[in-house]
Design a protein around this motif. Sequence first.
Motif, mmCIF file in Angstrom:
data_model
loop_
_atom_site.group_PDB
_atom_site.id
_atom_site.type_symbol
_atom_site.label_atom_id
_atom_site.label_comp_id
_atom_site.label_asym_id
_atom_site.label_seq_id
_atom_site.Cartn_x
_atom_site.Cartn_y
_atom_site.Cartn_z
ATOM 1 N N LEU A 188 0.869 -1.169 0.000
ATOM 2 C CA LEU A 188 0.000 0.000 0.000
ATOM 3 C C LEU A 188 0.908 1.222 0.000
ATOM 4 O O LEU A 188 1.813 1.305 0.829
ATOM 5 C CB LEU A 188 -0.885 -0.023 1.250
ATOM 6 C CG LEU A 188 -2.055 0.941 1.344
ATOM 7 C CD1 LEU A 188 -3.040 0.730 0.193
ATOM 8 C CD2 LEU A 188 -2.775 0.735 2.669
ATOM 9 N N PHE B 26 -2.522 7.165 1.347
ATOM 10 C CA PHE B 26 -3.644 6.355 0.883
ATOM 11 C C PHE B 26 -4.914 6.862 1.553
ATOM 12 O O PHE B 26 -4.873 7.450 2.631
ATOM 13 C CB PHE B 26 -3.427 4.863 1.166
ATOM 14 C CG PHE B 26 -2.998 4.578 2.586
ATOM 15 C CD1 PHE B 26 -3.921 4.502 3.614
ATOM 16 C CD2 PHE B 26 -1.659 4.384 2.889
ATOM 17 C CE1 PHE B 26 -3.526 4.239 4.912
ATOM 18 C CE2 PHE B 26 -1.243 4.129 4.186
ATOM 19 C CZ PHE B 26 -2.184 4.055 5.201
ATOM 20 N N GLU C 164 -10.675 4.602 2.213
ATOM 21 C CA GLU C 164 -11.330 3.583 1.389
ATOM 22 C C GLU C 164 -10.309 2.577 0.850
ATOM 23 O O GLU C 164 -10.567 1.373 0.832
ATOM 24 C CB GLU C 164 -12.089 4.229 0.217
ATOM 25 C CG GLU C 164 -13.277 5.065 0.627
ATOM 26 C CD GLU C 164 -12.909 6.474 1.118
ATOM 27 O OE1 GLU C 164 -11.771 6.949 0.852
ATOM 28 O OE2 GLU C 164 -13.754 7.089 1.786
ATOM 29 N N GLU C 165 -9.150 3.077 0.398
ATOM 30 C CA GLU C 165 -8.098 2.184 -0.105
ATOM 31 C C GLU C 165 -7.613 1.248 1.005
ATOM 32 O O GLU C 165 -7.409 0.056 0.775
ATOM 33 C CB GLU C 165 -6.899 2.990 -0.615
ATOM 34 C CG GLU C 165 -7.126 3.704 -1.922
ATOM 35 C CD GLU C 165 -5.937 4.570 -2.300
ATOM 36 O OE1 GLU C 165 -5.367 4.330 -3.375
ATOM 37 O OE2 GLU C 165 -5.576 5.479 -1.512
ATOM 38 N N LYS D 216 -8.066 -2.786 0.908
ATOM 39 C CA LYS D 216 -6.883 -3.655 0.870
ATOM 40 C C LYS D 216 -6.949 -4.705 1.969
ATOM 41 O O LYS D 216 -6.727 -5.893 1.736
ATOM 42 C CB LYS D 216 -5.615 -2.814 1.010
ATOM 43 C CG LYS D 216 -4.326 -3.601 0.939
ATOM 44 C CD LYS D 216 -4.046 -4.158 -0.435
ATOM 45 C CE LYS D 216 -3.713 -3.063 -1.410
ATOM 46 N NZ LYS D 216 -3.412 -3.591 -2.745
#
Length: 191
Positions: free
Chosen positions: A169, A173, A176-177, A181
């Motif tokens: 990642l 970020f 939501e990301e 993930k």
Amino acid sequence: MQPKQILTTGEIAKYCGVNFRTVIRWIERGRLKAYQLPGRGDNRVSVEDFLEFLRINNIPVPEDFSQKDKRVLIVESDPTLARQVEGTLQQSGFATSVASDGFHAGSLLGTFKPTVMLLDLKIPGLSARDVVSFVRKANGAERVKVVLVASETGVEGESARNAGADDYLRKPFSSEELVAKVSQLLEPSYA
């Protein structure tokens, strides 16, 4: 109260909606890992082995175990970022614990028993590669999914995998990301 760590065949039968004799057959055929108590020979199954059995056989995880299966260890030396990540994950229903260095992360493997570890590439103490190596060799922690978190643009999927991580990642970020993930890594893989 300490969460339950060991299950009887009767408890497993109730969770799966089957007769306890079916559970005994799963054990006898080697599909469900168990051990026998001395004396009467009653079978006992660790919760971790039960959850792995459910994943392998595409059986839904009972609600009693859904929180247990959603533990994320955040290894981040920046306390502000660690609190933000922790808050985001907790709001999404994950149980979290934070370690500020690789040594603390190693000690939490046995007590917190995470299912996912978010590991900052630039942690103090041990290198991220050393932490991943330790996780892969630690008894009971080999199933932990490791996400390497890095601010460098050069750290891509291949570099993360070379370090032994399951995924990566890139900072910065979005919430939501992050949740996507972690959720993706918790989905059972039946490959």
